[in-house]
Write an enzyme that holds these catalytic residues in place. Structure first.
Site, PDB file in Angstrom:
ATOM      1  N   GLY A 148     -42.940  24.179 -40.704  1.00  0.00           N
ATOM      2  CA  GLY A 148     -43.156  25.087 -41.833  1.00  0.00           C
ATOM      3  C   GLY A 148     -44.264  26.079 -41.518  1.00  0.00           C
ATOM      4  O   GLY A 148     -45.418  25.882 -41.915  1.00  0.00           O
ATOM      5  N   SER A 187     -43.445  29.990 -41.077  1.00  0.00           N
ATOM      6  CA  SER A 187     -43.166  31.320 -41.631  1.00  0.00           C
ATOM      7  C   SER A 187     -43.129  31.326 -43.153  1.00  0.00           C
ATOM      8  O   SER A 187     -42.745  30.342 -43.784  1.00  0.00           O
ATOM      9  CB  SER A 187     -41.816  31.815 -41.113  1.00  0.00           C
ATOM     10  OG  SER A 187     -41.793  31.732 -39.724  1.00  0.00           O
ATOM     11  N   SER A 237     -36.008  25.587 -40.398  1.00  0.00           N
ATOM     12  CA  SER A 237     -34.778  25.015 -39.851  1.00  0.00           C
ATOM     13  C   SER A 237     -34.699  23.528 -40.163  1.00  0.00           C
ATOM     14  O   SER A 237     -35.689  22.794 -39.986  1.00  0.00           O
ATOM     15  CB  SER A 237     -34.721  25.211 -38.331  1.00  0.00           C
ATOM     16  OG  SER A 237     -34.746  26.579 -38.020  1.00  0.00           O
ATOM     17  N   GLU A 289     -43.260  24.971 -27.217  1.00  0.00           N
ATOM     18  CA  GLU A 289     -42.185  25.608 -27.967  1.00  0.00           C
ATOM     19  C   GLU A 289     -41.509  26.719 -27.171  1.00  0.00           C
ATOM     20  O   GLU A 289     -40.354  27.043 -27.407  1.00  0.00           O
ATOM     21  CB  GLU A 289     -42.768  26.180 -29.272  1.00  0.00           C
ATOM     22  CG  GLU A 289     -41.712  26.724 -30.199  1.00  0.00           C
ATOM     23  CD  GLU A 289     -42.263  27.208 -31.531  1.00  0.00           C
ATOM     24  OE1 GLU A 289     -43.407  26.853 -31.872  1.00  0.00           O
ATOM     25  OE2 GLU A 289     -41.545  27.949 -32.205  1.00  0.00           O
TER      26      GLU A 289
HETATM   27  C1  LIG Z   1     -32.714  31.092 -36.555  1.00  0.00           C
HETATM   28  C2  LIG Z   1     -34.148  31.076 -36.917  1.00  0.00           C
HETATM   29  C3  LIG Z   1     -34.781  29.870 -37.131  1.00  0.00           C
HETATM   30  C4  LIG Z   1     -36.116  29.843 -37.515  1.00  0.00           C
HETATM   31  N1  LIG Z   1     -36.702  28.629 -37.760  1.00  0.00           N
HETATM   32  C5  LIG Z   1     -37.971  28.599 -38.200  1.00  0.00           C
HETATM   33  C6  LIG Z   1     -38.577  27.363 -38.539  1.00  0.00           C
HETATM   34  O1  LIG Z   1     -37.959  26.305 -38.415  1.00  0.00           O
HETATM   35  N2  LIG Z   1     -39.831  27.365 -39.015  1.00  0.00           N
HETATM   36  C7  LIG Z   1     -40.549  28.527 -39.166  1.00  0.00           C
HETATM   37  O2  LIG Z   1     -41.687  28.457 -39.572  1.00  0.00           O
HETATM   38  N3  LIG Z   1     -40.010  29.717 -38.838  1.00  0.00           N
HETATM   39  C8  LIG Z   1     -38.731  29.781 -38.375  1.00  0.00           C
HETATM   40  N4  LIG Z   1     -38.172  30.985 -38.065  1.00  0.00           N
HETATM   41  C9  LIG Z   1     -38.915  32.204 -38.336  1.00  0.00           C
HETATM   42  C10 LIG Z   1     -39.439  32.925 -37.100  1.00  0.00           C
HETATM   43  O3  LIG Z   1     -40.520  32.249 -36.560  1.00  0.00           O
HETATM   44  C11 LIG Z   1     -39.786  34.343 -37.546  1.00  0.00           C
HETATM   45  O4  LIG Z   1     -38.551  34.998 -37.777  1.00  0.00           O
HETATM   46  C12 LIG Z   1     -40.610  35.114 -36.561  1.00  0.00           C
HETATM   47  O5  LIG Z   1     -41.881  34.585 -36.434  1.00  0.00           O
HETATM   48  C13 LIG Z   1     -40.709  36.595 -36.950  1.00  0.00           C
HETATM   49  O6  LIG Z   1     -41.130  36.757 -38.255  1.00  0.00           O
HETATM   50  P1  LIG Z   1     -40.305  37.678 -39.270  1.00  0.00           P
HETATM   51  O7  LIG Z   1     -38.894  37.269 -39.197  1.00  0.00           O
HETATM   52  O8  LIG Z   1     -40.989  37.658 -40.565  1.00  0.00           O
HETATM   53  O9  LIG Z   1     -40.345  39.149 -38.660  1.00  0.00           O
HETATM   54  P2  LIG Z   1     -41.547  40.197 -38.769  1.00  0.00           P
HETATM   55  O10 LIG Z   1     -42.810  39.575 -38.368  1.00  0.00           O
HETATM   56  O11 LIG Z   1     -41.493  40.879 -40.072  1.00  0.00           O
HETATM   57  O12 LIG Z   1     -41.122  41.199 -37.624  1.00  0.00           O
HETATM   58  C14 LIG Z   1     -40.018  42.129 -37.743  1.00  0.00           C
HETATM   59  C15 LIG Z   1     -39.962  42.939 -36.470  1.00  0.00           C
HETATM   60  O13 LIG Z   1     -41.200  43.636 -36.291  1.00  0.00           O
HETATM   61  C16 LIG Z   1     -41.785  43.298 -35.066  1.00  0.00           C
HETATM   62  N5  LIG Z   1     -43.238  43.191 -35.190  1.00  0.00           N
HETATM   63  C17 LIG Z   1     -43.957  42.445 -36.050  1.00  0.00           C
HETATM   64  N6  LIG Z   1     -45.271  42.595 -35.830  1.00  0.00           N
HETATM   65  C18 LIG Z   1     -45.384  43.431 -34.775  1.00  0.00           C
HETATM   66  C19 LIG Z   1     -46.475  43.948 -34.044  1.00  0.00           C
HETATM   67  N7  LIG Z   1     -47.727  43.629 -34.326  1.00  0.00           N
HETATM   68  N8  LIG Z   1     -46.197  44.761 -33.040  1.00  0.00           N
HETATM   69  C20 LIG Z   1     -44.930  45.096 -32.716  1.00  0.00           C
HETATM   70  N9  LIG Z   1     -43.866  44.645 -33.355  1.00  0.00           N
HETATM   71  C21 LIG Z   1     -44.091  43.818 -34.378  1.00  0.00           C
HETATM   72  C22 LIG Z   1     -41.216  41.935 -34.720  1.00  0.00           C
HETATM   73  O14 LIG Z   1     -41.275  41.690 -33.345  1.00  0.00           O
HETATM   74  C23 LIG Z   1     -39.807  42.074 -35.221  1.00  0.00           C
HETATM   75  O15 LIG Z   1     -39.052  42.748 -34.280  1.00  0.00           O
HETATM   76  C24 LIG Z   1     -36.832  31.039 -37.679  1.00  0.00           C
HETATM   77  C25 LIG Z   1     -36.197  32.248 -37.434  1.00  0.00           C
HETATM   78  C26 LIG Z   1     -34.875  32.286 -37.072  1.00  0.00           C
HETATM   79  C27 LIG Z   1     -34.228  33.606 -36.829  1.00  0.00           C
END
Ligand SMILES: Cc1cc2nc3c(=O)[nH]c(=O)nc-3n(C[C@H](O)[C@H](O)[C@H](O)COP(=O)(O)OP(=O)(O)OC[C@H]3O[C@@H](n4cnc5c(N)ncnc54)[C@H](O)[C@@H]3O)c2cc1C
Lengths: 329, 384
Positions: free
Chosen positions: B132, B134, B166, B251
């Site tokens: 947990g 995100s 997940s 990880e």
């Molecule tokens: C299939 C799947 C399973 C997952 N399972 C888990 C889980 O079990 N537990 C959990 O906690 N999370 C989980 N996640 C979440 C995952 O860790 C996040 O999706 C990830 O950390 C990115 O966060 P966000 O999706 O909010 O994207 P954002 O952080 O909003 O980013 C969106 C885009 O902007 C870019 N970006 C963001 N900040 C910057 C920066 N400073 N410079 C340049 N580019 C930037 C990112 O690279 C991305 O391309 C899962 C995600 C997926 C897709």
């Protein structure tokens, strides 16, 4: 230890003006003498064979240094030729040596004739470790004349040699010179990528545009990160190829060599882009490495040839056999 | 010099060779009826019976001390089991997070009681974990967490929302990252990790989030003044950030970072075999070379983990280069074979292609996005 000695020697004796002379075709005989006096032509031999018994890691480090400094001499080839000659029980090279495979040569009445294409610094070699079919020959300088001139992408000479030699019996071929050469080139590529990355980091860290160093831009940083990834792959690829070569696994050599060749192209473009126009000149040292990367990635068998070898083995392994094959590479 | 060093990977000892053969024999039998479409789920495929069987074989918690149900084997032996599972498309999803990440964190930071409670059950394949981290407003910027845990006597009162968790609907526990003091402006300071009982926590609701392919694997976890016993704090209060960072090398460096689309590669081989096509051979050769080198880099990180070296940078490289590889496969396959992807086909190339096309975008998001990884690497190069 050896690496430090090589590093110091090259920093002292190989400057950009020497590089420019070599690019014009000049044989750097002083540098050659210094490098051979350090024993480098024997660096890949075991102690029994008269070498220093370096570990694989030490050998790799030495070979990478040749790429890191874009050494404009056929030293890697000489090291590889000696490894091959020693393994075959043939006498070692007395000077610089070439590595080649030429199955189109003919052997009639004991005379070996035909052309060997594009041999690095061919006019300056003492001998050629030449594979024809499953035999290895140590062809001395008197056994060839110049058939045609030719040049590499870094302008170093790649003449074709007309062989006309009363052959001795040679020896059974221990391993293919192309596999040997492809492995050496993988290390040189990794070394040249080290320099390309170092130069890119220092250039983007000092060149100021829009009031800040280029490297403060995320777009630039991410490309440098990608270059570091390609370097990591090339280095691992060279190690993989060398270990495969040592156990006689040509598919492993193919895998390592192919990945290093790929990194050479990607890495050269990232580095040049990061430098801007200055990276596209002879005024800046970067070109020593990019032009060498574009040279080395196409030598000792081409990418297509090696990829077909590995790819057809993968297809033959089939769906069930593919993964087991991958784990042996 | 700026090259990032990768040490030589461990050699395949007799033990490792025997282990690999044992795992292959086990998988050949266990997975005989698993379709190619199912195999292409890779580590998202889950089957708790399968996890228990792995536990019985001693293939979970492999590197942990025996007194906690582990098997005191090397990191490389674990690597071999894991890569064979992934290469065969085994349903490892149920225990995946617990074995890879949560267990090692508990071993490192947990109290004696926590270790004795959780680790033997994880190693037996009977207790499963989720992560947990995100939140709706905290993705890449993990330190911006808003989920708050306020100490109140023997409990923490937790309020906040986690997303993308997940397997939260199937797991038993989660390690949750949250703020225990200060405000989001304090960044890394004041964050902690709590162990959350997903099945028995009043005030916690878990709701599915359906992915673009219509699958349910991740979830939203909403905490409304949930009382979490203070004994479920993992590690030290306020040290959450440092603890989370230490998980990341586990990880990010494993074979799941480049084997996610391996089933498509097998399918491609089945179709192309015997075609005598230059393009097919060349493509397979180049892909195999990339795969072999990724395996070497990943095994190299394993040897760093075995030596307890900091491998965060190396792991980021493996994940970045690995994701490029596994994500490149659908387009490369499309250059060689014409086929319309069909997500509802039960098996065969069209079904596998659809599954891979649907899932591949997630591989450069989850576990740290490509951009975040490149930022880490760039910092390692000294440019940030
Ligand atoms: C299939 C799947 C399973 C997952 N399972 C888990 C889980 O079990 N537990 C959990 O906690 N999370 C989980 N996640 C979440 C995952 O860790 C996040 O999706 C990830 O950390 C990115 O966060 P966000 O999706 O909010 O994207 P954002 O952080 O909003 O980013 C969106 C885009 O902007 C870019 N970006 C963001 N900040 C910057 C920066 N400073 N410079 C340049 N580019 C930037 C990112 O690279 C991305 O391309 C899962 C995600 C997926 C897709």
């Amino acid at each position: 230890m050896l690496a430090e000695m090589i590093q110091r020697l090259l920093e002292r004796s190989l400057d950009d003006s020497a590089q420019a002379r070599a690019r014009g075709g000049e044989w750097l005989s002083g540098l050659w003498t210094e490098l051979s006096e350090m024993g480098l032509p024997l660096a890949l031999l075991s102690e029994d064979q008269g070498g220093f018994g370096l570990t694989g890691a030490e050998q790799g480090e030495a070979l990478r240094l040749l790429g890191r400094h874009a050494v404009p001499l056929p030293l890697a080839e000489t090291m590889g030729a000696n490894r091959l000659l020693a393994a075959a029980g043939l006498p070692l090279a007395e000077g610089a040596a070439g590595l080649a495979r030429a199955d189109g040569l003919t052997l009639e009445g004991g005379r070996l004739t035909g052309t060997v294409e594009r041999v690095a610094w061919g006019e300056h070699l003492d001998c050629l470790a030449l594979a024809v079919g499953d035999r290895l020959y140590r062809v001395p300088r008197s056994g060839w004349s110049l058939a045609a001139t030719g040049h590499a992408a870094n302008y170093h000479p790649r003449p074709s040699l007309a062989i006309d030699w009363q052959a001795d019996e040679g020896a059974a071929l221990p391993h293919c010179p192309l596999a040997e050469g492809a492995t050496l080139r993988a290390f040189q590529i990794a070394g040249a990528l080290e320099s390309a990355l170092d130069l890119s980091i220092s250039h983007t860290g000092t060149r100021v545009q829009f009031g800040k160093p280029l490297s403060k831009n995320q777009a630039v940083q991410h490309e440098l990160a990608r270059l570091a990834g390609e370097l990591a792959c090339a280095t691992a690829a060279a190690d993989l190829a060398a270990e495969a070569l040592a156990r006689g696994d040509v598919l492993g050599v193919a895998a390592g060599s192919l990945r290093a060749r790929e990194a050479a192209g990607t890495g050269a473009s990232i580095a040049t882009q990061a430098h801007g126009a200055i990276g596209f000149t002879r005024e800046h040292r970067l070109h020593l490495f990019t032009t060498s990367l574009w040279t080395w990635r196409d030598e000792f068998g081409g990418q297509v040839q090696w990829a077909k070898l590995l790819g057809s083995a993968a297809l033959d392994a089939g769906t069930a056999g593919y993964w087991p094959m991958v784990t042996t590479l | 010099m700026s090259a990032i060093p990768f040490p030589a990977p461990p050699a395949d000892s007799e033990t490792v060779i025997a282990l690999r053969a044992e795992v292959r024999a086990f998988l050949a039998e266990e997975l005989a009826s698993r379709t190619d479409r199912q195999r292409s789920d890779s580590w998202c495929g889950a089957d708790k019976d399968f996890s228990r069987k792995m536990g019985q074989r001693g293939w979970l918690g492999m590197t942990w001390p025996k007194r906690y149900g582990g098997h005191e084997r090397t990191a490389y032996e674990r690597y071999v089991v894991v890569e064979e599972m992934l290469a065969a498309g085994a349903p490892v999803g149920a225990h995946w997070i617990a074995d890879r990440q949560s267990g090692p964190s508990i071993l490192k930071f947990g109290t004696e009681e926590q270790k004795q409670y959780f680790l033997p059950k994880i190693a037996a394949g009977e207790l499963y974990f989720s992560i947990g981290m995100s939140e709706p407003d905290s993705g890449s910027d993990l330190a911006a967490t808003r989920t708050r845990a306020v100490r109140d006597g023997d409990v923490y009162r937790v309020t906040g929302t986690k997303v993308w968790t997940s397997f939260a609907h199937q797991s038993d526990w989660a390690i949750m990252f949250c703020r225990t003091s200060g405000t989001p402006a304090d960044r890394h300071n004041g964050t902690s990790q709590l162990l959350i009982d997903l099945k028995n926590t009043p005030g916690l609701t878990i709701r599915p989030i359906i992915d673009l392919a219509g699958q349910h694997h991740f979830n939203e976890m909403h905490f409304e003044d949930a009382a979490i016993p203070a004994s479920q704090l993992l590690g030290s209060e306020g040290q959450g950030w440092a603890q989370v960072m230490s998980e990341l090398a586990f990880e990010r460096s494993g074979p799941e970072r480049f084997l996610s689309s391996i089933e498509l590669l097998y399918q491609l081989i089945a179709i192309l075999r015997g075609r005598q096509s230059d393009a097919a051979q060349i493509t397979l050769g180049r892909l195999t070379a990339r795969l072999a080198v990724l395996r070497r880099l990943s095994r190299s990180v394993t040897s760093m983990l075995q030596e307890e070296q900091d491998a965060g940078l190396q792991a980021s490289i493996v994940k970045d280069v690995g994701a490029l590889f596994e994500q490149s496969l659908p387009d490369i396959a499309r250059e060689l074979v014409d086929c319309e992807p069909d997500p509802l086909a039960a098996s065969g190339y069209a079904a596998v292609l659809a599954n891979i096309v649907h899932n591949s975008p997630s591989w450069s998001l989850r576990g740290g996005t490509r951009e975040i990884l490149r930022g880490i690497i760039a910092r390692g190069l000294g440019t940030r």
